[in-house]
Write an enzyme that holds these catalytic residues in place. Structure first.
Site, PDB file in Angstrom:
ATOM      1  N   HIS A  37     -12.349  -6.289  -2.409  1.00  0.00           N
ATOM      2  CA  HIS A  37     -12.096  -6.791  -3.763  1.00  0.00           C
ATOM      3  C   HIS A  37     -13.255  -7.676  -4.239  1.00  0.00           C
ATOM      4  O   HIS A  37     -13.659  -7.614  -5.406  1.00  0.00           O
ATOM      5  CB  HIS A  37     -10.803  -7.609  -3.799  1.00  0.00           C
ATOM      6  CG  HIS A  37      -9.562  -6.818  -3.524  1.00  0.00           C
ATOM      7  ND1 HIS A  37      -8.871  -6.930  -2.354  1.00  0.00           N
ATOM      8  CD2 HIS A  37      -8.896  -5.905  -4.281  1.00  0.00           C
ATOM      9  CE1 HIS A  37      -7.820  -6.120  -2.388  1.00  0.00           C
ATOM     10  NE2 HIS A  37      -7.814  -5.489  -3.541  1.00  0.00           N
ATOM     11  N   LYS A 149     -13.318   3.614  -2.859  1.00  0.00           N
ATOM     12  CA  LYS A 149     -12.407   4.014  -1.778  1.00  0.00           C
ATOM     13  C   LYS A 149     -11.255   4.828  -2.342  1.00  0.00           C
ATOM     14  O   LYS A 149     -10.848   5.834  -1.771  1.00  0.00           O
ATOM     15  CB  LYS A 149     -11.860   2.796  -1.020  1.00  0.00           C
ATOM     16  CG  LYS A 149     -10.954   3.207   0.153  1.00  0.00           C
ATOM     17  CD  LYS A 149     -10.466   2.010   0.927  1.00  0.00           C
ATOM     18  CE  LYS A 149      -9.340   1.304   0.198  1.00  0.00           C
ATOM     19  NZ  LYS A 149      -8.083   2.087   0.223  1.00  0.00           N
TER      20      LYS A 149
END
Length: 252
Positions: A37, A149
């Site tokens: 993140h 991802k």
């Protein structure tokens, strides 16, 4: 860093930033923040002058048999991480604010959503499109950052932005991996030490010339949902015990 739990305060802060000719960057998350993140946040800081990060565990992305209630949550830790990352605003909306007319997907995903994840989670991308579109309405970003991802999700969001004619640049951030090559994910917290050893083999298998589901099973995984090439990537979803992992690498 300002922390807002209602859209009116956030909208006012973003409006003030825009009045000052600042470019607005946005990183939507479901919390349980990790270095993956933070890579999105760092890209946001490079691409924008004013960065908003949302933390919202979106119920429409979860089927009744999935882990909505069990999904890891640690708001206090997440806020501390965002403060350290020099985020301008954290937005923590309630379910009622995001879904004022009841919890339901109100936007259908397009062609990019077909197959792969949708074969196993048919509800998922409608939920993604609905919540991302709603967050875009509130935040009004110039640029939004998503991780590679979740590569199919990145493609779905780009398609949705184009279909809805939103003037938002969608950027994909590279996958962040641990020292063993395991793609970072909030769900990695579910894995035991023994399961982590198995999980770290997945990216190595995917890099082989012609990886097969059987090779993944032999490595210790319990089930393979898919392994398929699309968009120049080799994408895979596989299970270890009760934990489902996804990953992708460039197609050979």
């Amino acid at each position: 860093m300002d922390v807002f739990d209602n859209q009116n305060d956030l909208i006012a802060a973003v409006a003030a930033a825009k009045k000052a000719d600042k470019r607005i960057g946005f990183v939507p998350t479901m919390g349980a923040l990790h270095d993956g993140h933070l890579s999105l946040v760092n890209m946001g800081r490079r691409e924008a002058d004013f960065v908003v990060v949302s933390i919202f565990v979106n119920p429409t992305q979860f089927a009744p048999d999935e882990d909505f209630e069990a999904y890891p949550r640690d708001t206090e830790r997440d806020i501390s991480i965002l403060e350290g990352a020099k985020v301008d605003c954290a937005y923590l909306p309630s379910v009622d604010e995001i879904y004022p007319n009841g919890v339901a997907s109100n936007l259908q995903a397009g062609e990019a959503a077909k197959g792969l994840e949708s074969e196993f989670r048919p509800h998922f991308f409608d939920g993604v499109c609905s919540v991302v579109h709603r967050l875009f309405e509130i935040v009004q970003p110039d640029v939004a950052i998503f991780g590679k991802k979740d590569y199919q999700q990145l493609m779905v969001v780009r398609e949705m932005v184009k279909a809805q004619r939103l003037d938002i640049e969608i950027l994909g951030a590279p996958i962040v991996r641990d020292v063993h090559g395991l793609a970072l994910s909030s769900r990695n917290a579910y894995l035991s030490d023994a399961e982590l050893k198995v999980a770290r083999r997945l990216n190595l298998i995917l890099k082989h010339d012609r990886p097969t589901p059987n090779a993944i099973l032999k490595a210790g995984f319990d089930k393979v949902d898919y392994i398929e090439e699309r968009w120049g990537r080799r994408l895979c979803a596989a299970w270890i015990g009760k934990t489902r992992l996804i990953d992708n690498v460039p197609a050979s």
